[in-house]
Design an enzyme around this catalytic site. Structure first.
Site, mmCIF file in Angstrom:
data_model
loop_
_atom_site.group_PDB
_atom_site.id
_atom_site.type_symbol
_atom_site.label_atom_id
_atom_site.label_comp_id
_atom_site.label_asym_id
_atom_site.label_seq_id
_atom_site.Cartn_x
_atom_site.Cartn_y
_atom_site.Cartn_z
ATOM 1 N N HIS A 21 5.703 8.818 -33.659
ATOM 2 C CA HIS A 21 6.744 8.338 -32.749
ATOM 3 C C HIS A 21 6.147 8.337 -31.343
ATOM 4 O O HIS A 21 5.824 9.401 -30.803
ATOM 5 C CB HIS A 21 7.920 9.328 -32.825
ATOM 6 C CG HIS A 21 9.232 8.789 -32.346
ATOM 7 N ND1 HIS A 21 10.382 8.818 -33.115
ATOM 8 C CD2 HIS A 21 9.600 8.240 -31.169
ATOM 9 C CE1 HIS A 21 11.396 8.308 -32.426
ATOM 10 N NE2 HIS A 21 10.940 7.958 -31.237
ATOM 11 N N HIS B 155 0.813 -1.213 0.000
ATOM 12 C CA HIS B 155 0.000 0.000 0.000
ATOM 13 C C HIS B 155 0.848 1.266 0.000
ATOM 14 O O HIS B 155 0.438 2.298 -0.532
ATOM 15 C CB HIS B 155 -0.924 -0.002 1.231
ATOM 16 C CG HIS B 155 -1.879 1.146 1.282
ATOM 17 N ND1 HIS B 155 -3.055 1.161 0.575
ATOM 18 C CD2 HIS B 155 -1.820 2.334 1.953
ATOM 19 C CE1 HIS B 155 -3.693 2.295 0.811
ATOM 20 N NE2 HIS B 155 -2.979 3.031 1.640
ATOM 21 N N HIS C 223 13.273 4.875 -33.961
ATOM 22 C CA HIS C 223 11.957 5.271 -34.458
ATOM 23 C C HIS C 223 10.971 4.120 -34.286
ATOM 24 O O HIS C 223 11.222 2.989 -34.695
ATOM 25 C CB HIS C 223 12.005 5.684 -35.932
ATOM 26 C CG HIS C 223 10.649 6.054 -36.443
ATOM 27 N ND1 HIS C 223 10.076 7.275 -36.181
ATOM 28 C CD2 HIS C 223 9.729 5.340 -37.138
ATOM 29 C CE1 HIS C 223 8.866 7.312 -36.711
ATOM 30 N NE2 HIS C 223 8.627 6.139 -37.302
ATOM 31 N N HIS D 260 -1.276 2.699 -8.474
ATOM 32 C CA HIS D 260 -1.991 2.069 -9.575
ATOM 33 C C HIS D 260 -1.933 2.960 -10.811
ATOM 34 O O HIS D 260 -1.703 4.164 -10.725
ATOM 35 C CB HIS D 260 -3.455 1.796 -9.206
ATOM 36 C CG HIS D 260 -4.273 3.035 -8.954
ATOM 37 N ND1 HIS D 260 -4.173 3.769 -7.786
ATOM 38 C CD2 HIS D 260 -5.194 3.682 -9.726
ATOM 39 C CE1 HIS D 260 -5.003 4.808 -7.848
ATOM 40 N NE2 HIS D 260 -5.620 4.782 -9.012
#
Length: 358
Positions: A304, A114, A241, A167
């Site tokens: 990109h 947590h 790339h 999260h």
């Protein structure tokens, strides 16, 4: 003197307000807990029945789903912005358009701990989270209703987090978000004119100048954008790339985890753990239907993918909302220099102490 800088990707102007220039210590972030100490947390182990049934989890082989013992867990958001069941049912309403709120909204619970923050996780552990991002993107991209899949993180109440437990989230939408559409349009126009990737051109320039570079590794660069909207805004860009985040391999994923950890830890220590958002901007789901004819013909070469990290150190006011301008009181060059000089020894000691206390 203040100056206006133009962002060629988003086609917007930003005011770099040197007269109002602020150093890191000038930003006072009120500590607003997203939940009171000791409050119930549905993301903690033992409370698996308080979330919707999991979609994916990392746990020991043979362990029962939706039970304790997991390391990373993916669940549907209990209060989703969009619902996954149904058809879009696109309709006109006079001059307006409408469709049903169809999409997906998932939560990636990054750790059973947590109190653990993403900045304090090991690079090896972060690489596992990055791979779960990739797997969830690939899975949802199979649904032809979803045109875009955004992976993002809110850290701190000022950045929109409603729970402290670490999260990330993922939302799939039936339309391409305007911000991403602007990036795609700019990238395509640049490619049609010069036969080069706009992002690669920016990367080459930043690496040559070095003044806004924070850190690099074999695969990625972290830098402050020339026309940064916010103080200490950071972009992480692949040095190779690639139009799609989902195409990274294991080595590139490890490098991404390494530079992401380095950047987040610099922000946490240097700026006293501010609230922040990060978003992954990647190619739209090109298999979605319907699609405009020839619209994505060059996207593999002109776009990109990248990550934007946005510390929430200032607030937008009337001028910003009324004009679309951003006012940044910290020149990006100063922000990059500060983050580069964050004490690396302190970073290492902080990580050792955290690991020793776990």
């Amino acid at each position: 003197m203040s100056e206006l800088r133009h962002d060629p990707i988003q086609q917007r102007w930003v005011i770099i307000s040197v007269e109002r220039g602020k150093r890191p210590g000038d930003f006072i972030i009120p500590r607003e807990e997203v939940e009171p100490p000791g409050a119930f947390c549905p993301f903690c182990p033992g409370n698996e029945d308080k979330t919707p049934p999991e979609i994916y989890a990392v746990r020991p082989p043979g362990a029962a789903p939706n039970s304790p013992g997991w390391e990373i867990r993916v669940v549907p958001n209990k209060f989703p912005a969009l619902m996954i069941e149904g058809d879009l049912e696109k309709k006109g309403a006079g001059v307006y358009d409408r469709m049903r709120g169809i999409g997906a909204h998932e939560v990636i619970i990054e750790s059973p701990d947590h109190e653990l923050s993403m900045a304090d996780m090991s690079a090896e552990y972060l690489a596992r989270i990055v791979d779960i991002y990739r797997l969830r993107w690939l899975d949802l991209s199979r649904d032809e209703r979803f045109k875009y899949i955004l992976i993002f993180k809110n850290h701190g109440s000022a950045a929109g987090a409603s729970l402290r437990h670490t999260h990330s989230q993922l939302i799939a939408t039936p339309v391409t978000p305007r911000t991403v559409s602007l990036e795609l349009d700019s990238a395509r126009a640049h490619y049609q004119l010069k036969q080069r990737c706009l992002f690669c051109d920016i990367l080459d320039y930043e690496l040559e100048r070095q003044e806004r570079i924070i850190s690099t590794n074999d695969s990625f660069v972290a830098y402050t954008p020339y026309a940064a909207r916010f103080p200490f805004e950071v972009t992480i860009l692949p040095r190779f790339h690639s139009h799609s985040f989902a195409r990274i391999d294991a080595r590139q994923g490890a490098d991404l985890a390494s530079i992401l950890k380095d950047t987040l830890l610099r922000i946490k220590i240097g700026l006293k753990d501010p609230p922040f958002n990060f978003v992954i901007h990647t190619v739209p789901n090109t298999t979605a239907r319907p699609r405009r004819s020839s619209y994505w013909d060059t996207v593999e070469w002109d776009y990109h993918w990248h990550i934007e990290i946005l510390p929430r150190l200032t607030k937008m006011a009337g001028f910003e909302w009324g004009t679309g301008f951003y006012i940044n009181p910290t020149p990006p060059e100063d922000a990059a220099r500060f983050l580069r000089e964050v004490n690396l020894l302190q970073l290492e000691l902080m990580q050792r102490n955290h690991n020793g206390n776990r």
